[in-house]
Design a protein around this motif. Structure first.
Motif, mmCIF file in Angstrom:
data_model
loop_
_atom_site.group_PDB
_atom_site.id
_atom_site.type_symbol
_atom_site.label_atom_id
_atom_site.label_comp_id
_atom_site.label_asym_id
_atom_site.label_seq_id
_atom_site.Cartn_x
_atom_site.Cartn_y
_atom_site.Cartn_z
ATOM 1 N N ILE A 256 17.082 -29.886 -2.994
ATOM 2 C CA ILE A 256 17.491 -31.292 -2.919
ATOM 3 C C ILE A 256 17.824 -31.677 -1.486
ATOM 4 C CG2 ILE A 256 19.250 -32.946 -3.644
ATOM 5 C CD1 ILE A 256 19.391 -31.446 -6.314
ATOM 6 N N ARG A 257 18.544 -30.822 -0.780
ATOM 7 C CA ARG A 257 18.878 -31.120 0.612
ATOM 8 C C ARG A 257 17.620 -31.159 1.493
ATOM 9 N NH1 ARG A 257 23.150 -27.426 -0.687
ATOM 10 N NH2 ARG A 257 25.178 -28.498 -0.812
ATOM 11 N N THR A 258 16.677 -30.265 1.183
ATOM 12 C CA THR A 258 15.435 -30.252 1.960
ATOM 13 C C THR A 258 14.663 -31.549 1.759
ATOM 14 O OG1 THR A 258 15.308 -27.844 1.738
ATOM 15 C CG2 THR A 258 13.282 -28.999 2.361
ATOM 16 N N LEU A 259 14.593 -32.005 0.500
ATOM 17 C CA LEU A 259 13.892 -33.265 0.239
ATOM 18 C C LEU A 259 14.563 -34.433 0.953
ATOM 19 C CD1 LEU A 259 13.038 -33.002 -3.579
ATOM 20 C CD2 LEU A 259 11.496 -32.716 -1.653
ATOM 21 N N VAL B 221 10.593 -23.354 -2.871
ATOM 22 C CA VAL B 221 9.383 -24.179 -2.712
ATOM 23 C C VAL B 221 8.957 -24.757 -4.061
ATOM 24 C CG1 VAL B 221 6.952 -24.142 -2.023
ATOM 25 C CG2 VAL B 221 8.645 -22.887 -0.688
ATOM 26 N N CYS B 222 9.016 -23.941 -5.119
ATOM 27 C CA CYS B 222 8.624 -24.442 -6.441
ATOM 28 C C CYS B 222 9.610 -25.501 -6.943
ATOM 29 C CB CYS B 222 8.536 -23.284 -7.433
ATOM 30 S SG CYS B 222 7.120 -22.190 -7.137
ATOM 31 N N ALA B 223 10.883 -25.324 -6.630
ATOM 32 C CA ALA B 223 11.876 -26.328 -7.027
ATOM 33 C C ALA B 223 11.603 -27.655 -6.320
ATOM 34 C CB ALA B 223 13.279 -25.828 -6.708
ATOM 35 N N GLU B 224 11.224 -27.582 -5.042
ATOM 36 C CA GLU B 224 10.855 -28.808 -4.324
ATOM 37 C C GLU B 224 9.665 -29.490 -4.994
ATOM 38 O OE1 GLU B 224 12.185 -27.009 0.041
ATOM 39 O OE2 GLU B 224 10.084 -27.277 -0.485
ATOM 40 N N ALA B 225 8.677 -28.695 -5.368
ATOM 41 C CA ALA B 225 7.504 -29.256 -6.039
ATOM 42 C C ALA B 225 7.873 -29.840 -7.393
ATOM 43 C CB ALA B 225 6.441 -28.172 -6.203
ATOM 44 N N LEU B 226 8.803 -29.178 -8.111
ATOM 45 C CA LEU B 226 9.238 -29.686 -9.410
ATOM 46 C C LEU B 226 9.923 -31.040 -9.267
ATOM 47 C CD1 LEU B 226 9.570 -29.122 -12.460
ATOM 48 C CD2 LEU B 226 11.732 -27.989 -11.913
ATOM 49 N N LEU B 227 10.782 -31.164 -8.273
ATOM 50 C CA LEU B 227 11.472 -32.438 -8.062
ATOM 51 C C LEU B 227 10.480 -33.541 -7.680
ATOM 52 C CD1 LEU B 227 14.627 -31.199 -6.126
ATOM 53 C CD2 LEU B 227 14.549 -32.071 -8.467
ATOM 54 N N VAL B 228 9.606 -33.229 -6.732
ATOM 55 C CA VAL B 228 8.606 -34.233 -6.316
ATOM 56 C C VAL B 228 7.696 -34.590 -7.489
ATOM 57 C CG1 VAL B 228 6.612 -34.643 -4.823
ATOM 58 C CG2 VAL B 228 8.661 -33.555 -3.906
ATOM 59 N N GLY B 229 7.244 -33.583 -8.242
ATOM 60 C CA GLY B 229 6.343 -33.826 -9.365
ATOM 61 C C GLY B 229 6.978 -34.661 -10.453
#
Length: 822
Positions: free
Chosen positions: A6-9, A296-304
C-alpha cells in the motif's frame, strides 16, 4: 507485505498508473463484449413483416434434408421448389389463393435493393396508399420509400413504367419503415408480375389452416402465426447479423486480453528492474525472497482489484452507447439493446484480476532473486537483460509460431487463409519477438542511431546501455506495427490474390450481369451479334455428403462447356473443361473426392439427388473456385452473367454498342474486362460490402494503439523520472537545456524505430506464411504491405513517445536547476 504494498502504491503511483488504466480499459471492453453476447442470446423472435395479415402461407420445399448416421443434416436449397400444380389447384377449392412473386428490379435513379411484388400481396403487410391509386395497367406501379413520387417515369429492366401511387406499411413506426423488407419496393399488377417472374415458390391461402395442411401433406410447408416470418425476405438476417457481431466482439476481446497481459507484464517487469536497489535494501534488512515476491503480487492484487472494479463501471456505461453504434452502422438488428445480465460483470472482473496477477508473476520471481548487494548498485548499464526463463519462453514461443503455420502448409494450406487464423496467429510471434527483444535491441540501436556528433553518440550509448528501458518502450510499438501490418497486410494480400485469380480466369472482352436474370429473348439477341462468342452462365449450388455425416454446400455455376472454354480460362489441375457434360461435374481439390473419372453423389440446387462423374479438377485458390455443371443440372437457375469474347477482326466499339442496345430495355450492366476485374476483385485493403471486417479490424487496431499510448506514456514517465542524476550530469558538463531535450527526443524516436522495425519483421514473417499458402493453392500474387497504415501507426507512436518523454524531462531539468541554486 500488504502494508508495504500500500505504501509503495502511494509513493510510486506513477509507476502503476499505466497498468491501472490498461487493465481498467481491458476489463471495460470485456464487460461490453460479455453484455453484448448475453444480450444477443436473448434476442426476441422476429415477427412476420410482409405477411403479417396473411391467414395461411404455403411454401414449396426450400430445405434439403439428408439422413446420416449422426442424424438428419439440412441445408437451404439454392432453388426452392415451387408448390406443385396439383396442390395449388386443390388449395383453390378451399379459398382464395394469392401467389407471391418477388424479383429484383433495376431502375435508373432507384435504390440498389429495389424489389418487385404483385399488388395483391400488399394487403397482407398491410400496405396503405398514401398518394395516388393502385396499378391497373401493365406499365403502372406503386412505389414505397421516398426515392420517387407519383407521376415519375422509371426505366426498368422490364421496360418503362409510370408511378401511379405511393404506399407505406399501415401503422409502421420509424424503425419498421426503415427496415429493408418494406423500404424500397415496386408493386405491379398481378398479370405483369407473373410475366416478369413466372415461378412462384410461396402463396397465401385464405382458408382454415388444418384443411390446408391436409391438402398440402408433405409436398410443401404450411406457415401460420409467428412462422409466417419465414416467408419474408432473408428471414435469417438477424441470426447472421448477430453471428457477425459476436465474431467482432470476440476478436476485440481476444486482442484486448492479449495486449492487456502484454502491457501489464511489461510494466511490472520494468518496474521491478527500476526498483532493484529498493529490493536490495529490503533483502539487506532481512526480507526473504518469498516476501519480496508476495509484495509484488500484493501490489498487483491491489491494482487489479481497483482497475477491474473501475473497468466494470466503465463497461456498464459504454455498452449501451456501443449497442447504438452497431445498430446505426447496420451491424446489428434495429431491436438490439443491452439487457441486464450479471455474469459478464463477474467474468470481466475476475479476468482482469487474473490478468494483473499473471502479468506480475514473472516480475515477482525476478524481484525475489534480487541479491542484497543490489542495494550498492549505481551503474546504469543493464546486465542479464535476457534471463534464462525469458530466453526459454521466447524460444519455445518462436518455435511454436514457426511450427504451426509450417504444419498447416504441409496439411491444409487453406486454413491460413481463414480470417480467424490470420487474426490470431500473429500474437504468438509478437510475444516471442518481444520476449527475445533484449538480444536484438543493441544491434538495432547501433544500426539505426547513426546521428553525427556527441548527440548521436549519447543516443546510441544510452539506448544500448538501458536495454530494459529500450525494450519496454519498443514492446508496445512492436505490438501496434505488427498487428497493423499483419491484419491489414493479410486483407490486402488476399484481395490482391482474388484480383489475380479474376484477371487470369477472365478471357472474355465483355461481361454482362443482371441481378434479375436474362430472359430467353435477350439471350437469343446476344447470340446473333456478329463477331462474338457468347457464354451465358447461371448461379447455382451443389451439395455433397462428406465422411457420411457432413453436408457441404458448394457454390456452382451452370454453363455450356464449349462456350465456357472459349470465354473463361479455368485453372485446372486435371481434366478438360470440354469434358463436362450432363453426366459430369467440375470440382476443386477441397472436395473429399476429386479424382477425374470418379463418380460422386451430389444433390443439385433444387434438392435432386444425382451421381455425376468428375470431368475436371480445379485448385482451391482463395476459396472462390466453385463447381461447374451443365444447364441441364440447374434447369431453374436464372442466367445472371454473360461473357462475350470478340472473334478475330471484330470491331470492339461496334460490339459494345450492340451489346448496350440489346440490353437497353433490361436491367443488365455491360462491363469491359478491365471494369469487370475492378468491380469484382478490388486490389485495395477492403473488399466492397465487407463492412464488418473493416470495422472489426479498425476496432482491434484502435485498441492496440490505445494500449500503445498508455504503455509508452507510463514507461517513459517512469524512465525519465529515474534519470534525474544523468540529466543533471549532462547539465554540469555544459549541455544546454535545449540540447538535453533534443537528446531525449532523439532517444525516444530511436526506440520507436526499433519497435517499428521489430513489428515490421513480425508482419513480414506472418505475411510470408500467408503468401506461401496462396502459392500452394496455385495463386501467385505479390506480398502486399499496407505502407500508409504502417507509416501512420509508426508516426502516431513516435508522436506519443515524444509527447510522453519531454514534459517529465523538462520538469526534471527545472528541479535540478533549482537544486543547484540552493
Amino acid at each position: 507485505m500488504l502494508s508495504i504494498a500500500i505504501r509503495t502504491l502511494r509513493t510510486r503511483w506513477v509507476t502503476f498508473a499505466g497498468s491501472f488504466v490498461a487493465l481498467a480499459l481491458g476489463v471495460s471492453l470485456i464487460t461490453v463484449m460479455g453484455l453484448a453476447l448475453a444480450s444477443s442470446t436473448d434476442a426476441p423472435e422476429r415477427r412476420p413483416e410482409r405477411f403479417a395479415q396473411a391467414p395461411v402461407m404455403v411454401r414449396g420445399q426450400d430445405t434439403l434434408r439428408v439422413p446420416t448416421a449422426a442424424g438428419i443434416r439440412t441445408e437451404k436449397l439454392a432453388q426452392p421448389r415451387p408448390v406443385p400444380a396439383k396442390t395449388v389447384a386443390a388449395l383453390r377449392r378451399l379459398g382464395r389463393v394469392t401467389e407471391d412473386r418477388s424479383f429484383a428490379v433495376r431502375a435508373e435513379g432507384a435504390p440498389h435493393d429495389l424489389v418487385g411484388h404483385p399488388w395483391s400481396t400488399a394487403a397482407y403487410a398491410p400496405y396503405e396508399l398514401t398518394a395516388g391509386r393502385a396499378p391497373k395497367a401493365s406499365d403502372e406501379v406503386v412505389a414505397t420509400g421516398d426515392w420517387t413520387s407519383v407521376g415519375s417515369r422509371l426505366r426498368t429492366g422490364g421496360g418503362l413504367v409510370r408511378v401511379v401511387g405511393m404506399a407505406k406499411v399501415e401503422g409502421a413506426g420509424t424503425s419498421e419503415a426503415a427496415d429493408h423488407a418494406f423500404k424500397n419496393a415496386l408493386f405491379y399488377t398481378d398479370a405483369r408480375a407473373a410475366r416478369l417472374a413466372p415461378l412462384s415458390t410461396q402463396l397465401v391461402v385464405d382458408a382454415d389452416a388444418a384443411a390446408v395442411r391436409r391438402v398440402v401433406g408433405t409436398g410443401a410447408e404450411v406457415l401460420t402465426g409467428v412462422g409466417r416470418r419465414l416467408a419474408d425476405a432473408d428471414p435469417d438476417r438477424d441470426r447472421e447479423a448477430l453471428t457477425a457481431l459476436n465474431a467482432l466482439f470476440g476478436t476485440a476481446g481476444g486482442v484486448t486480453g492479449f495486449v492487456s497481459v502484454f502491457v501489464v507484464a511489461s510494466t511490472f517487469a520494468f518496474a521491478v528492474a527500476q526498483r532493484r536497489r529498493e529490493f536490495g535494501l529490503l533483502r539487506t534488512a532481512g526480507a526473504t525472497a518469498g516476501q519480496i515476491r508476495r509484495t509484488v503480487c500484493a501490489e498487483a492484487l491491489l491494482v487489479g482489484t481497483l482497475a477491474s472494479a473501475t473497468g466494470c463501471a466503465l463497461g456498464a456505461y459504454a455498452a449501451p452507447h456501443l449497442a447504438s453504434w452497431v445498430v446505426d452502422g447496420g451491424l446489428a438488428p434495429s431491436w438490439f439493446t443491452i439487457g441486464a445480465p450479471t455474469w459478464p460483470y463477474h467474468a470481466a472482473f475476475w479476468t482482469g484480476l487474473l490478468v494483473s496477477l499473471c502479468g506480475a508473476t514473472a516480475a515477482s520471481w525476478r524481484a525475489g532473486r534480487t541479491a542484497p548487494t543490489e542495494a550498492l548498485r549505481e551503474a546504469s548499464v543493464d546486465s542479464e537483460t535476457l534471463t534464462r526463463g525469458r530466453l526459454w519462453s521466447g524460444t519455445a514461443l518462436l518455435a511454436t509460431a514457426a511450427a504451426t503455420p509450417a504444419l498447416a502448409l504441409l496439411t491444409d494450406p487453406g486454413d491460413l487463409l481463414h480470417r480467424k487464423t490470420y487474426v490470431s496467429r500473429p500474437m504468438l510471434l509478437i510475444t516471442a519477438v518481444a520476449l527475445l527483444s533484449p538480444a536484438l535491441v543493441r544491434p538495432l540501436v547501433r544500426l539505426i542511431a547513426r546521428l553525427p556528433g556527441a548527440v548521436g553518440m549519447l543516443v546510441r550509448e544510452n539506448a544500448a546501455a538501458g536495454v530494459r528501458r529500450t525494450a519496454a518502450v519498443a514492446a508496445p510499438v512492436l505490438v501496434t506495427v505488427a498487428l497493423t501490418g499483419s491484419l491489414l497486410g493479410a486483407a490486402a494480400t488476399l484481395n490482391g490474390a482474388r484480383t489475380t485469380e479474376t484477371r487470369h480466369r477472365t478471357a472474355a472482352d465483355f461481361v454482362l450481369t443482371s441481378p434479375a436474370g436474362f430472359d430467353n429473348a435477350t439471350l437469343r439477341h446476344l447470340r446473333t451479334i456478329p463477331g462474338t462468342e457468347v457464354s451465358p452462365t447461371a448461379s447455382s449450388a451443389v451439395y455433397v455428403l462428406e465422411d457420411g455425416v457432413a453436408l457441404i454446400k458448394s457454390e456452382a455455376r451452370a454453363a455450356d462447356p464449349r462456350a465456357l472454354a472459349r470465354t473463361v480460362r479455368l485453372p485446372l489441375t486435371a481434366g478438360r473443361v470440354t469434358a463436362l457434360d450432363d453426366d459430369s461435374i467440375i470440382v476443386n481439390e477441397e472436395w473429399q473426392t476429386h479424382t477425374v473419372g470418379r463418380r460422386v453423389t451430389v444433390w443439385l440446387d433444387d434438392g435432386t439427388r444425382k451421381s455425376l462423374r468428375i470431368a475436371a479438377v480445379m485448385p482451391v485458390g482463395t476459396g472462390d473456385n466453385g463447381a461447374y455443371v451443365t444447364p441441364a443440372n440447374a434447369p431453374r437457375a436464372p442466367v445472371d452473367q454473360v461473357e462475350v469474347k470478340l472473334r478475330k477482326g471484330a470491331d470492339a466499339p461496334r460490339v459494345a454498342a450492340a451489346l448496350k442496345a440489346t440490353t437497353d430495355r433490361t436491367d443488365a450492366e455491360v462491363l469491359t474486362r478491365r471494369q469487370w476485374i475492378r468491380s469484382t476483385a478490388p486490389s485495395g485493403i477492403w473488399a466492397p460490402g465487407d463492412r464488418t471486417t473493416r470495422l472489426g479490424f479498425l476496432l482491434v487496431l484502435g485498441i492496440a494503439l490505445l494500449y500503445t499510448g498508455i504503455s509508452l506514456v507510463n514507461t517513459l514517465v517512469m524512465a525519465t523520472s529515474d534519470r534525474l542524476p544523468e540529466l543533471s550530469s549532462l547539465r554540469l558538463t555544459g549541455a544546454t537545456r535545449a540540447q538535453v531535450l533534443r537528446l531525449i527526443t532523439a532517444e525516444s524516436l530511436t526506440v520507436v524505430a526499433v519497435g517499428a522495425l521489430l513489428g515490421l519483421l513480425v508482419a513480414v514473417l506472418n505475411l510470408l506464411g500467408l503468401w506461401t499458402a496462396l502459392a500452394l493453392q496455385s495463386v501467385w500474387t505479390p506480398l502486399r504491405l499496407p505502407w500508409p497504415a504502417l507509416g501512420t501507426a509508426t508516426a502516431a507512436c513516435a508522436l506519443l513517445a515524444v509527447v510522453a518523454a519531454l514534459p517529465p524531462a523538462a520538469a526534471a531539468l527545472r528541479r535540478s536547476a533549482l537544486e543547484a541554486t540552493l
